[in-house]
Design an enzyme around this catalytic site. Sequence first.
Site, mmCIF file in Angstrom:
data_model
loop_
_atom_site.group_PDB
_atom_site.id
_atom_site.type_symbol
_atom_site.label_atom_id
_atom_site.label_comp_id
_atom_site.label_asym_id
_atom_site.label_seq_id
_atom_site.Cartn_x
_atom_site.Cartn_y
_atom_site.Cartn_z
ATOM 1 N N MET A 169 0.853 -1.193 0.000
ATOM 2 C CA MET A 169 0.000 0.000 0.000
ATOM 3 C C MET A 169 0.891 1.246 0.000
ATOM 4 O O MET A 169 0.418 2.353 0.262
ATOM 5 C CB MET A 169 -0.934 -0.014 1.204
ATOM 6 N N GLN A 200 11.701 -0.122 5.481
ATOM 7 C CA GLN A 200 12.710 -1.163 5.334
ATOM 8 C C GLN A 200 12.084 -2.552 5.155
ATOM 9 O O GLN A 200 12.654 -3.414 4.479
ATOM 10 C CB GLN A 200 13.621 -1.130 6.574
ATOM 11 N N HIS A 225 9.303 -3.321 3.477
ATOM 12 C CA HIS A 225 8.986 -3.483 2.053
ATOM 13 C C HIS A 225 10.255 -3.721 1.232
ATOM 14 O O HIS A 225 10.283 -4.534 0.315
ATOM 15 C CB HIS A 225 8.294 -2.227 1.501
ATOM 16 N N GLN A 261 -10.477 -2.816 1.846
ATOM 17 C CA GLN A 261 -10.041 -3.486 3.066
ATOM 18 C C GLN A 261 -10.054 -2.566 4.286
ATOM 19 O O GLN A 261 -9.589 -2.955 5.356
ATOM 20 C CB GLN A 261 -8.657 -4.119 2.869
#
Lengths: 285, 285
Positions: free
Chosen positions: A30, A35, A37, A61
């Site tokens: 998203m 770090q 990701h 969501q």
Amino acid sequence: MMIVHTIQEVRAYVREQRLAGKTVGYVPTMGYLHQGHLSLIEAAKEQCDVAVMSIFVNPLQFGPNEDFDRYPRDLERDAALAAQAGIDLIFAPSVDEMYPAGNGKSLTHVDVEQVTTGLCGASRPGHFQGVSTVVTKLFNIVLPDRAFFGMKDAQQVAVIQQMVYDLNLPVEIVPCPTVREADGLAMSSRNVFLTDEERAQALVLSRSLKTARELVASGERDVASIVAAVREEISGQPLAQIDYVELVQFRGLAPIQKIEEPALLALAVRFGKTRLIDNTVLTTH
Amino acid sequence: MMIVHTIQEVRAYVREQRLAGKTVGYVPTMGYLHQGHLSLIEAAKEQCDVAVMSIFVNPLQFGPNEDFDRYPRDLERDAALAAQAGIDLIFAPSVDEMYPAGNGKSLTHVDVEQVTTGLCGASRPGHFQGVSTVVTKLFNIVLPDRAFFGMKDAQQVAVIQQMVYDLNLPVEIVPCPTVREADGLAMSSRNVFLTDEERAQALVLSRSLKTARELVASGERDVASIVAAVREEISGQPLAQIDYVELVQFRGLAPIQKIEEPALLALAVRFGKTRLIDNTVLTTH
């Protein structure tokens, strides 16, 4: 590194890679990269020829009273970080590109039973339906060989794995370890919302997980006792409001009384307006 | 022509065709093939390089009081007919191959709203959830370029098209015309269950659809009047028990009062233990 915004473009890119005999790794996010990701991009680059990342804050969501609108977004910063980490393509669709019927809604939903009932599923109704629906869509759009997910959301990983298994989705799910700050706080895009005081108190989350691991190492097997110890430790911080502390079987997230097989200790705690999650796997050997 | 029973085998076959640059057409069936199915194979062979058919009586789409157990099955006969029609591969999985958790059940379901509420969706609760779940699985297993469905189940086509659109499934749906016996009876695997008397009376279905087309051709636009005329004609047969007669918008199957755009007249009628469906599209020009 390329950034594309349409389904047609990402499909054309992936088709080209396939024709060239290359395998495709995929990191769904998203955005507002940290770090954690970047470690997923590293894993994708290690295991696949090319790495595709999607950046999409999925309205489906988020509940009506959740933080969809204020969820942090910064595509320029994300693109720079992802490029540095070696991503080959960023797919950053608009809400209308993903949900062309309008209003960010879909007539079709994917639902997973059992693994979605406890933990975040209990306190965020509809959340995992939104997750499994958008992930099915994204898998069908990107058609990757492997997809990389962080274990910080352990229940999300369990839900996606169950869904991939049940629907025969032609993708391999690769769970990757939670990445933490030096002081133990699990990396999260939502950490930017924490005041200094909240951030200091939020360290209790990783500390309480460590307490639980030590209890198990010293022979404790009783789920109620471990959960009580964790709740007590967290409650010692005046700004902490516990959403849940649950200790369940790791495989399938079923309720347990005693730890025999690997178990998942997962928690969600609010500090002010910010809800943080963290978890650890507890094993008896 | 090959027959395979495992997901691994059908995937290996399709992967090989793709590597050879061939397009794959797919005909999902529940077997007990008739001329309608064979016309789908013909269309697949015309539009694609190779044609794959699945034969699977899907327990998930039958209600507890429906005819799953007595649904006709004859793989040997089906294989001979499909081979003659030019099919390249038959995928005939066991229930356990498709639902390895056992009992023909799945923790994950695909649900489509709105298009599933009327017609067969109203009288067969859970039916379309079973259909959309198994078709998603089969698409993910076969990964065809195009999939061919008969318009005899017009609502099924509408549901699958909505699902493919919403979930971005990488497949093109090709609806094909209903095939009829010389006397007008729509081909169906369930026709074998009809006694001679039931079969003779079942001709009222296609006759009543023709009546409706003639009414529209002569200027009638009122939905209630057309439905009443069709119900009256069917009720003239003593063995006919009407399940539903509905006239809805063709696109999206929404309820209408007047025919303005193309409309779908669909019906389900029982003759003894056998439930037959049929439909026609009504246009004003």
